[in-house]
Write a protein that holds these residues in place. Structure first.
Motif, PDB file in Angstrom:
ATOM      1  N   TRP A 159      48.503  62.983  35.760  1.00 26.20           N
ATOM      2  CA  TRP A 159      48.609  61.530  35.955  1.00 26.20           C
ATOM      3  C   TRP A 159      47.547  61.062  36.931  1.00 26.20           C
ATOM      4  N   LEU A 160      46.896  59.932  36.612  1.00 29.08           N
ATOM      5  CA  LEU A 160      45.899  59.334  37.488  1.00 29.08           C
ATOM      6  C   LEU A 160      46.393  57.970  37.944  1.00 29.08           C
ATOM      7  N   ALA A 161      46.132  57.635  39.197  1.00 18.11           N
ATOM      8  CA  ALA A 161      46.578  56.362  39.738  1.00 18.11           C
ATOM      9  C   ALA A 161      45.763  55.210  39.149  1.00 18.11           C
ATOM     10  N   VAL A 162      46.436  54.100  38.856  1.00 13.04           N
ATOM     11  CA  VAL A 162      45.734  52.912  38.386  1.00 13.04           C
ATOM     12  C   VAL A 162      44.996  52.264  39.552  1.00 13.04           C
ATOM     13  N   GLU A 163      45.658  52.160  40.705  1.00 10.58           N
ATOM     14  CA  GLU A 163      45.027  51.643  41.920  1.00 10.58           C
ATOM     15  C   GLU A 163      44.493  52.811  42.735  1.00 10.58           C
ATOM     16  N   GLY A 164      43.250  52.698  43.157  1.00  4.80           N
ATOM     17  CA  GLY A 164      42.665  53.780  43.932  1.00  4.80           C
ATOM     18  C   GLY A 164      42.168  54.894  43.044  1.00  4.80           C
ATOM     19  N   SER A 165      42.061  56.078  43.605  1.00  2.92           N
ATOM     20  CA  SER A 165      41.536  57.207  42.842  1.00  2.92           C
ATOM     21  C   SER A 165      42.335  58.455  43.196  1.00  2.92           C
TER      22      SER A 165
END
Length: 211
Positions: free
Chosen positions: A1-7
């Motif tokens: 899973w990758l964050a939508v906000e930030g990195s």
């Protein structure tokens, strides 16, 4: 899973081993209401063009299952996935002659049982199905709105699309669109009950869009 906000990565990378030497990802993965990830995969037969459509499911505790949808003598022309309002994962499978809908509502029960499915549409004699995909319709005369399927067929008059309900009921058939000589259909964009868009490649660097 990758964050939508930030990195950055929000979870560890997981690897799933499959019991077949070759599999192919064939549609967008979907997550159901319980947070279980479902990945549609195509398992080709050792020889020929036959194979089977399965759903690789990964539970929260890492449990893995490979539920079968159906066996096919030839790889389907298109496969689409979506999640309905009830949180169930639905697969829309298009062959040259038919459109089938498979639903996965729970991992309860034996993972050896095939997914429940039903026939939504059969192509008329002499016509070839091109594609089927999900779309959201607004309410109109004779239809309450909501999730439906856009089925596109190649006819003598060109590309013809019609909206079909999830129970196989015909909602609306749209006028055919003729393809220019030597062109190729590149993409279909479902609109509302009275609209559909076609992206048509007319050359190596040219295309037209029509509704």
């Amino acid at each position: 899973w990758l964050a939508v906000e930030g990195s950055g990565v929000e979870s560890d990378v997981h690897t799933v081993e499959t019991p077949w030497p070759v599999i192919e990802l064939v549609a967008r993965p979907a997550t159901d209401q319980a947070g279980i990830l479902h990945v549609p995969i195509w398992v080709p037969a050792p020889k020929g063009g036959a194979g089977e459509l399965r759903v690789l499911s990964v539970g929260k505790r890492g449990a893995v299952s490979f539920r079968r949808a159906a066996l096919f003598s030839k790889r389907p022309k298109s496969i689409a996935a979506t999640v309905d309002d009830g949180g169930a994962v639905n697969l829309l499978v298009t062959t040259e002659t038919s459109v089938d809908l498979f639903s996965l509502r729970s991992l309860a029960g034996s993972s050896d049982l095939p997914l429940p499915g039903r026939r939504l549409h059969d192509a008329p004699a002499g016509q070839e199905l091109v594609d089927a995909r999900f779309g959201l319709l607004s309410a109109s005369e004779g239809h309450n709105g909501g999730l439906a399927t856009l089925v596109t067929t190649r006819t003598a008059a060109g590309m013809e699309s019609q909206w079909v309900g999830l129970r196989g009921t015909s909602i609306r058939t749209l006028p055919p669109v003729a393809l220019p000589a030597g062109s190729k259909l590149a993409e279909i964009l479902p609109g509302d009950v009275d609209s559909v868009g076609y992206l048509i490649k007319t050359g190596s660097r040219t295309a037209i869009y029509t509704e």
